[in-house]
Design an enzyme around this catalytic site. Sequence first.
Site, mmCIF file in Angstrom:
data_model
loop_
_atom_site.group_PDB
_atom_site.id
_atom_site.type_symbol
_atom_site.label_atom_id
_atom_site.label_comp_id
_atom_site.label_asym_id
_atom_site.label_seq_id
_atom_site.Cartn_x
_atom_site.Cartn_y
_atom_site.Cartn_z
ATOM 1 N N LYS A 1 21.533 -93.503 -62.032
ATOM 2 C CA LYS A 1 20.835 -93.152 -63.277
ATOM 3 C C LYS A 1 21.560 -93.744 -64.480
ATOM 4 O O LYS A 1 20.942 -94.330 -65.369
ATOM 5 C CB LYS A 1 20.708 -91.625 -63.404
ATOM 6 C CG LYS A 1 19.682 -91.051 -62.439
ATOM 7 C CD LYS A 1 19.743 -89.540 -62.287
ATOM 8 C CE LYS A 1 18.770 -89.096 -61.193
ATOM 9 N NZ LYS A 1 18.866 -87.686 -60.844
ATOM 10 N N GLN B 1 22.368 -82.613 -62.521
ATOM 11 C CA GLN B 1 22.041 -83.042 -61.154
ATOM 12 C C GLN B 1 21.992 -81.829 -60.213
ATOM 13 O O GLN B 1 22.936 -81.045 -60.158
ATOM 14 C CB GLN B 1 23.089 -84.059 -60.663
ATOM 15 C CG GLN B 1 22.773 -84.677 -59.318
ATOM 16 C CD GLN B 1 21.493 -85.526 -59.328
ATOM 17 O OE1 GLN B 1 21.242 -86.297 -60.244
ATOM 18 N NE2 GLN B 1 20.678 -85.370 -58.298
ATOM 19 N N ASP C 1 14.091 -84.044 -67.369
ATOM 20 C CA ASP C 1 13.719 -83.861 -65.961
ATOM 21 C C ASP C 1 12.392 -83.086 -65.850
ATOM 22 O O ASP C 1 11.783 -83.039 -64.787
ATOM 23 C CB ASP C 1 14.813 -83.055 -65.242
ATOM 24 C CG ASP C 1 15.434 -83.844 -64.095
ATOM 25 O OD1 ASP C 1 14.866 -84.893 -63.723
ATOM 26 O OD2 ASP C 1 16.477 -83.402 -63.575
#
Length: 295
Positions: free
Chosen positions: A54, A98, A121
């Site tokens: 990422k 994460q 997200d």
Amino acid sequence: MTAKIISGTETAKAIREELKIEIAELQEKHNVVPGLVTILVGEDPASQSYVTAKNKTAHALGIHSEQVTLAADSSEQELLNLIEKYNNDEKIHGILVQLPLPKHINEAKVLYAINPDKDVDGFHPVNVGKMVLGEQCYLPCTPHGILELLTRSGVKTSGAEVVVIGRSNIVGKPISNLMLQKRDGGNATVTICHTRTKDMAAHTRRADIIIAAVGVPKMVTADMVKDGVVIIDVGVNRIGKTADGKAILAGDVDFDAVKEKAAAITPVPGGVGPMTITMLMKNTVQAAKQAAGLI
Ligand code: NAP
């Protein structure tokens, strides 16, 4: 019939080129540099490789990116303090924690602590709620990537029978909802299957589009699909290792057999996977534009 391959690798590449131009223009015309922070707790190798990918992608596109790793035994409060710091950091427009988190940390509490305006997200309940209502929000990255794949491949969704296998909060539920929305790329009739579904093949056999997000290798077999179906295979299953130690991956669909009946199909790897990270970048750019009052 041999299916057209819907390449996530190629589609992601095209979107990244568009983003690069947009990011350069943002900086030139508005002095805005999109900023993303990824937060990892612990040293899980798969999670480490995801956050590294990422950050690498962000960097390549001209996004300012920061990577923070906390020790596996860090307290929930330490993580919440870090999120609060980035909630108040004007250089950072997107915060990604994460998952999964270590068991002693309450995942929901952490995700809810992220400012919804920085929730790139798309997991905060404010964004989930807006998505369900069809309002402007950050779409969760994997479903967002699936929508882009379908749209850019010219797959007609309006009136289509879509069968989604899997009802997770990150893939199955949101993609089902998005396919249902009354707008371009939606307007489908959606059926959702899961472990309690009776006779799954009866559903999949009448599907025009199947979206498999299950986590069971090659579960969707050729006898479960009709000729001309479009298949989006979200599954990433490690089914062995090559001689040099690399993971051998398989999707949730028996690709070799199903591609002989399908009109179009995504491969694994190289299908949905590359789209997920790209959509995170797209959401980060959206966040920066929103913060600058440009949208
Ligand atoms: P998950 O949270 O484990 O959910 C799996 C879903 O599949 C559940 O709803 C489960 O039903 C259903 N299911 C499992 N076995 C089944 C069976 N035999 N028959 C019918 N339904 C079954 O998984 P996820 O997070 O959605 O991920 C699914 C797959 O996609 C995994 O392989 C994951 O690695 C992959 N993935 C890929 C990406 C990407 O970017 N490419 C992103 C996310 C996930 P119940 O609810 O009844 O238990």
